[in-house]
Design a protein around this motif. Structure first.
Motif, PDB file in Angstrom:
ATOM      1  N   GLY A  57       0.892  -1.321   0.028  1.00 10.55           N
ATOM      2  CA  GLY A  57       0.122   0.011   0.057  1.00 10.55           C
ATOM      3  C   GLY A  57       0.876   1.145   0.027  1.00 10.55           C
ATOM      4  O   GLY A  57       0.451   2.238  -0.683  1.00 10.55           O
ATOM      5  N   SER A  58       1.828   1.245   0.862  1.00 14.50           N
ATOM      6  CA  SER A  58       2.790   2.520   0.894  1.00 14.50           C
ATOM      7  C   SER A  58       3.400   2.612  -0.403  1.00 14.50           C
ATOM      8  O   SER A  58       3.617   4.009  -0.961  1.00 14.50           O
ATOM      9  CB  SER A  58       3.590   2.212   2.107  1.00 14.50           C
ATOM     10  OG  SER A  58       2.957   2.220   3.314  1.00 14.50           O
ATOM     11  N   THR A  59       4.079   1.632  -0.852  1.00 15.36           N
ATOM     12  CA  THR A  59       4.814   1.596  -2.174  1.00 15.36           C
ATOM     13  C   THR A  59       3.752   2.263  -3.365  1.00 15.36           C
ATOM     14  O   THR A  59       4.536   2.984  -4.220  1.00 15.36           O
ATOM     15  CB  THR A  59       5.595   0.264  -2.406  1.00 15.36           C
ATOM     16  OG1 THR A  59       6.202  -0.125  -1.150  1.00 15.36           O
ATOM     17  CG2 THR A  59       6.433   0.473  -3.851  1.00 15.36           C
ATOM     18  N   SER A  60       2.644   1.576  -3.544  1.00 15.99           N
ATOM     19  CA  SER A  60       1.912   1.896  -4.407  1.00 15.99           C
ATOM     20  C   SER A  60       1.210   3.522  -4.287  1.00 15.99           C
ATOM     21  O   SER A  60       1.234   4.334  -5.253  1.00 15.99           O
ATOM     22  CB  SER A  60       0.511   1.212  -4.622  1.00 15.99           C
ATOM     23  OG  SER A  60      -0.187   1.272  -3.450  1.00 15.99           O
ATOM     24  N   ALA A  61       1.383   4.039  -3.044  1.00 13.28           N
ATOM     25  CA  ALA A  61       1.002   5.369  -2.898  1.00 13.28           C
ATOM     26  C   ALA A  61       2.083   6.224  -3.187  1.00 13.28           C
ATOM     27  O   ALA A  61       2.112   7.266  -3.709  1.00 13.28           O
ATOM     28  CB  ALA A  61       0.751   5.770  -1.387  1.00 13.28           C
ATOM     29  N   MET A  62       3.285   5.857  -2.874  1.00 15.32           N
ATOM     30  CA  MET A  62       4.586   6.523  -3.404  1.00 15.32           C
ATOM     31  C   MET A  62       4.768   6.662  -4.844  1.00 15.32           C
ATOM     32  O   MET A  62       4.935   7.807  -5.404  1.00 15.32           O
ATOM     33  CB  MET A  62       5.796   6.107  -2.531  1.00 15.32           C
ATOM     34  CG  MET A  62       5.844   6.172  -1.347  1.00 15.32           C
ATOM     35  SD  MET A  62       7.392   5.596  -0.523  1.00 15.32           S
ATOM     36  CE  MET A  62       7.064   5.272   1.192  1.00 15.32           C
ATOM     37  N   LEU A  63       4.456   5.515  -5.620  1.00 12.75           N
ATOM     38  CA  LEU A  63       4.557   5.363  -6.978  1.00 12.75           C
ATOM     39  C   LEU A  63       3.287   6.250  -7.464  1.00 12.75           C
ATOM     40  O   LEU A  63       3.716   7.017  -8.661  1.00 12.75           O
ATOM     41  CB  LEU A  63       4.333   4.054  -7.367  1.00 12.75           C
ATOM     42  CG  LEU A  63       4.625   3.774  -9.073  1.00 12.75           C
ATOM     43  CD1 LEU A  63       5.683   4.397  -9.626  1.00 12.75           C
ATOM     44  CD2 LEU A  63       4.229   2.219  -9.213  1.00 12.75           C
ATOM     45  N   ALA A  64       2.142   6.399  -7.054  1.00  9.52           N
ATOM     46  CA  ALA A  64       1.387   6.918  -7.701  1.00  9.52           C
ATOM     47  C   ALA A  64       1.468   8.556  -7.450  1.00  9.52           C
ATOM     48  O   ALA A  64       1.448   9.234  -8.525  1.00  9.52           O
ATOM     49  CB  ALA A  64      -0.227   6.701  -7.012  1.00  9.52           C
ATOM     50  N   ALA A  65       1.999   9.020  -6.297  1.00 16.66           N
ATOM     51  CA  ALA A  65       2.515  10.216  -6.340  1.00 16.66           C
ATOM     52  C   ALA A  65       3.573  10.671  -7.072  1.00 16.66           C
ATOM     53  O   ALA A  65       3.497  11.812  -7.452  1.00 16.66           O
ATOM     54  CB  ALA A  65       2.927  10.556  -4.718  1.00 16.66           C
ATOM     55  N   LEU A  66       4.654  10.029  -7.519  1.00 15.45           N
ATOM     56  CA  LEU A  66       5.667  10.272  -8.285  1.00 15.45           C
ATOM     57  C   LEU A  66       5.094  10.527  -9.641  1.00 15.45           C
ATOM     58  O   LEU A  66       5.711  11.569 -10.427  1.00 15.45           O
ATOM     59  CB  LEU A  66       6.754   9.406  -8.171  1.00 15.45           C
ATOM     60  CG  LEU A  66       7.651   9.055  -6.945  1.00 15.45           C
ATOM     61  CD1 LEU A  66       8.575   7.639  -7.062  1.00 15.45           C
ATOM     62  CD2 LEU A  66       8.213  10.355  -6.680  1.00 15.45           C
ATOM     63  N   CYS A  67       4.182   9.607 -10.048  1.00 17.17           N
ATOM     64  CA  CYS A  67       3.511   9.586 -11.542  1.00 17.17           C
ATOM     65  C   CYS A  67       2.694  10.904 -11.600  1.00 17.17           C
ATOM     66  O   CYS A  67       2.614  11.627 -12.538  1.00 17.17           O
ATOM     67  CB  CYS A  67       3.015   8.392 -11.895  1.00 17.17           C
ATOM     68  SG  CYS A  67       4.023   7.074 -11.854  1.00 17.17           S
ATOM     69  N   ASP A  68       1.986  11.103 -10.595  1.00 21.53           N
ATOM     70  CA  ASP A  68       1.432  12.521 -10.587  1.00 21.53           C
ATOM     71  C   ASP A  68       2.128  13.612 -10.669  1.00 21.53           C
ATOM     72  O   ASP A  68       1.775  14.517 -11.462  1.00 21.53           O
ATOM     73  CB  ASP A  68       0.422  12.477  -9.273  1.00 21.53           C
ATOM     74  CG  ASP A  68      -0.253  13.645  -9.064  1.00 21.53           C
ATOM     75  OD1 ASP A  68      -0.689  14.435  -9.905  1.00 21.53           O
ATOM     76  OD2 ASP A  68      -0.671  14.165  -7.744  1.00 21.53           O
ATOM     77  N   ALA A 263      10.207   3.364  -0.662  1.00 23.15           N
ATOM     78  CA  ALA A 263      10.596   4.402  -1.338  1.00 23.15           C
ATOM     79  C   ALA A 263      11.360   4.060  -2.554  1.00 23.15           C
ATOM     80  O   ALA A 263      11.251   4.521  -3.626  1.00 23.15           O
ATOM     81  CB  ALA A 263      10.965   5.584  -0.629  1.00 23.15           C
ATOM     82  N   ALA A 264      12.590   3.372  -2.092  1.00 26.65           N
ATOM     83  CA  ALA A 264      13.314   2.826  -3.290  1.00 26.65           C
ATOM     84  C   ALA A 264      12.692   1.989  -4.298  1.00 26.65           C
ATOM     85  O   ALA A 264      12.954   2.303  -5.535  1.00 26.65           O
ATOM     86  CB  ALA A 264      14.579   2.133  -2.734  1.00 26.65           C
ATOM     87  N   ALA A 265      11.800   1.148  -3.734  1.00 27.04           N
ATOM     88  CA  ALA A 265      11.201   0.490  -4.884  1.00 27.04           C
ATOM     89  C   ALA A 265      10.308   1.251  -5.756  1.00 27.04           C
ATOM     90  O   ALA A 265      10.303   1.094  -7.048  1.00 27.04           O
ATOM     91  CB  ALA A 265      10.305  -0.620  -4.244  1.00 27.04           C
ATOM     92  N   ALA A 266       9.572   2.329  -5.260  1.00 23.37           N
ATOM     93  CA  ALA A 266       8.731   2.993  -5.973  1.00 23.37           C
ATOM     94  C   ALA A 266       9.383   3.976  -6.902  1.00 23.37           C
ATOM     95  O   ALA A 266       9.051   4.089  -8.022  1.00 23.37           O
ATOM     96  CB  ALA A 266       8.147   4.023  -5.098  1.00 23.37           C
ATOM     97  N   VAL A 267      10.644   4.351  -6.554  1.00 32.35           N
ATOM     98  CA  VAL A 267      11.627   5.137  -7.368  1.00 32.35           C
ATOM     99  C   VAL A 267      11.855   4.232  -8.675  1.00 32.35           C
ATOM    100  O   VAL A 267      12.205   4.727  -9.820  1.00 32.35           O
ATOM    101  CB  VAL A 267      12.832   5.858  -6.595  1.00 32.35           C
ATOM    102  CG1 VAL A 267      13.818   6.085  -7.813  1.00 32.35           C
ATOM    103  CG2 VAL A 267      12.548   6.844  -5.749  1.00 32.35           C
TER     104      VAL A 267
END
Length: 446
Positions: A57-68, A263-267
Motif C-alpha cells: 500500500g505504501s509503495t503504491s501510494a508513493m509510486l502514484a504520487a511520483l507519477c502524478d 520508497a526505493a522500490a517506488a523510485v
C-alpha cells in the motif's frame, strides 16, 4: 474498517454489501467475464501492479504520487478501507466521491446481472478499472496473493513485489517460497519487475518460467545515510546506485526504515514507467520531493504529539517487527492500545511489541471476529509479563493510555485495521490524513 461495505446509502453500495454472501474466492474467470461485459476497461490505461506481504500500500501510494508529479492522470486502487469504501479509489491523490463510486458500482451490478456470482473484491476491482478507464495510468494494489487476485487481469507496464513474509498461509502456502511464487505471478514475460526482497522473489520468478528485466532494491538502488527523529518521526535518507543518474536526497511523510525500502522500490518502478512511456518524463530527482507529502492513513501515522500517539495497522509478525523497530527509535516504554482479528495468532505480535512496551490497553470491541480482550490479556501475561494490562471501554483505554504516556514514550494504536477503523468511525481517535483524504484534498493542498 466498514465490514459491511456500506458507507453510502446508494443502490451500488447496497448491492455491494449483498455480495458478501459470495465470500472470498480467488480466481480470475468470474472477474474476466465481468470485465468483458463492461467492455474491458482494464485494457485502456497503462497499469502498474504492486504485490507483496507488507508495504504494497505504501509503495503504491508513493509510486502514484511520483507519477502524478510527472504530470500523468493517475488512478490508485488499494485495500482495505478504514471508514468509507471510497478510500480505496483515488485520482491524483484525491478520493473519489461516494456518488461517483456508487454510480460505478451500479454499472458493475448491471453488467454482472443475476447469473455472475462475483465476490465483493471482484466488484471493487472491476469498479476501479471502470473508474480509471480514461486515465493515463492505474496503480493497482493486489488484494490477496497475486496469481488469482482480481487485479491481475492486465498486461502491466511494470510489476512491483514488496517484502515477502508468512501471512495468509492457508491460502498462499506455508513457506516463503510458496508465498513468493503466488505474488510474482503478477509479472509478465519480458516486462520489468521491481523487487524489494530479491533473495526470495528471484527464485520464485524462475520457478514460474518468466524471464523479465529485474530491478533490485539493495543492488540497483541502496538506501544510505538514514536519519529518523523529531516529533513526527521524520525519516530521511540518500538513495544511491547504478539505476540513478545522481544520488537522491529523500524525505518521507511515512516514518520508518522499512518505508525507505518502499520508497526505493517506488523510485525504481517510476524509472521503468519513464523508460516505457512514449514521451519524455521528468528525471526522478525532479519528482522525489513528493515523497514528503504522501498521505497514508493509519500507517505509522503520528496523530497526536503531546503525548505522542502513533496509529499503525500492523497485523502480522513482519509488520509488527517493523513497527517495534521504529518505536525503539524513541525508547522502550510505550503504552499500546491493541486489537487483533480472531483469525490471527496474537502471540507473535505481542512478542514483537514486548521489548518496547510498558502497558497494554485492550478495548472491548463492537466489531465481530475480534479477539476477546480478556483472552488477549492472558496472552500478554504469558508473552510480556513485565507489562501492565487493562481491559475496558475504548474511551477509557485511550484516556488512561494518554495519561500514562506522559511518563513514557507515547501511545501506539495497532494490531488490526478493523479495530482502528472502528475507533476512527466512532471518533475515539482522529486521523488527519484520512480526514484530508475524505475532504477531497490532494497532497499538495495540505
Amino acid at each position: 474498517m466498514n465490514q459491511e461495505l456500506i458507507s453510502h446509502d446508494g443502490p451500488g453500495h447496497r448491492w455491494l454489501a449483498e455480495r458478501q454472501v459470495a465470500g472470498v474466492k480467488l480466481g480470475l474467470e468470474r472477474v474476466k467475464n465481468l470485465l468483458k461485459r463492461m467492455g474491458d476497461p482494464q485494457d485502456t490505461p497503462a497499469v502498474a501492479i504492486v504485490a507483496g506481504t507488507n508495504g504494497k500500500g505504501s509503495t503504491s501510494a508513493m509510486l502514484a504520487a511520483l507519477c502524478d508529479e510527472a504530470g500523468l492522470q493517475v488512478g490508485h486502487f488499494t485495500s482495505p478501507h478504514l471508514v468509507e469504501t471510497r478510500e480505496r479509489y483515488r485520482v491524483n491523490g484525491r478520493c473519489i466521491s461516494a456518488e461517483q463510486l456508487d454510480a460505478a458500482l451500479v454499472h458493475v451490478r448491471d453488467c454482472a446481472g443475476s447469473d455472475l456470482a462475483v465476490t465483493p473484491f471482484e466488484v471493487m476491482a472491476a469498479a476501479a478499472y471502470w473508474l480509471f478507464r480514461d486515465l493515463d495510468l492505474a496503480v493497482m494494489e493486489v488484494g490477496l496473493g497475486g496469481r488469482l487476485d482480481a487485479t491481475n487481469v492486465t498486461d502491466p507496464i511494470v510489476a512491483v513485489i514488496t517484502q515477502i513474509a508468512r501471512d495468509h498461509t492457508r491460502v498462499l502456502g506455508d513457506t516463503l517460497a510458496a508465498i513468493a511464487q503466488e505474488k510474482v505471478a503478477v509479472a509478465r514475460q519480458g516486462r520489468p519487475v521491481v523487487m524489494a526482497h530479491p533473495t526470495v522473489t528471484l527464485a520464485a520468478l524462475r520457478r514460474i518460467g518468466l524471464t523479465c528485466p529485474v530491478r533490485k532494491v539493495g543492488k540497483d538502488v541502496q538506501v544510505q545515510d538514514v536519519r529518523i527523529g523529531g516529533a513526527g518521526l521524520g525519516t530521511q535518507a540518500v538513495l544511491r546506485g547504478r539505476a540513478l543518474s545522481e544520488p537522491l536526497q529523500i524525505e518521507l511523510s511515512l516514518p520508518g526504515r522499512h518505508q525507505l525500502n518502499n520508497a526505493a522500490a517506488a523510485v525504481l518502478a517510476y524509472q521503468e514507467i519513464c523508460a516505457a512511456w512514449p514521451k519524455a518524463w521528468p528525471d526522478a530527482v525532479e519528482v522525489v520531493w513528493r515523497l514528503a507529502e504522501v498521505p497514508w492513513p493509519a500507517r505509522l501515522e503520528v496523530i497526536e504529539t503531546s503525548p505522542m500517539m502513533i496509529v499503525d495497522g500492523a497485523h502480522n509478525t513482519a509488520g509488527m517487527r517493523a513497527l517495534a523497530e521504529t518505536m525503539a527509535e524513541r525508547g522502550k516504554r510505550w503504552q499500546v492500545v491493541l486489537s487483533v482479528r480472531d483469525n490471527r495468532d496474537p502471540e507473535p505480535l505481542i512478542r514483537e511489541l514486548s521489548a518496547v512496551s510498558e502497558g497494554f490497553w485492550l478495548p472491548r470491541m463492537q466489531a465481530d471476529r475480534m479477539w476477546d480482550p480478556h483472552k488477549l490479556a492472558e496472552v500478554i501475561d504469558l508473552c510480556a509479563p513485565h507489562a501492565d494490562v487493562a481491559v475496558g471501554s475504548a474511551q477509557g483505554c485511550f484516556e488512561e493510555a494518554r495519561r500514562q504516556a506522559h511518563r513514557s514514550c507515547g501511545v501506539v494504536v495497532t494490531g488490526s485495521l478493523y479495530g482502528i477503523g472502528e475507533w476512527l468511525g466512532r471518533g475515539e481517535i482522529v486521523s488527519p490524513r484520512l480526514r484530508r483524504w475524505l475532504d477531497g484534498q490532494a497532497p499538495q493542498d495540505q
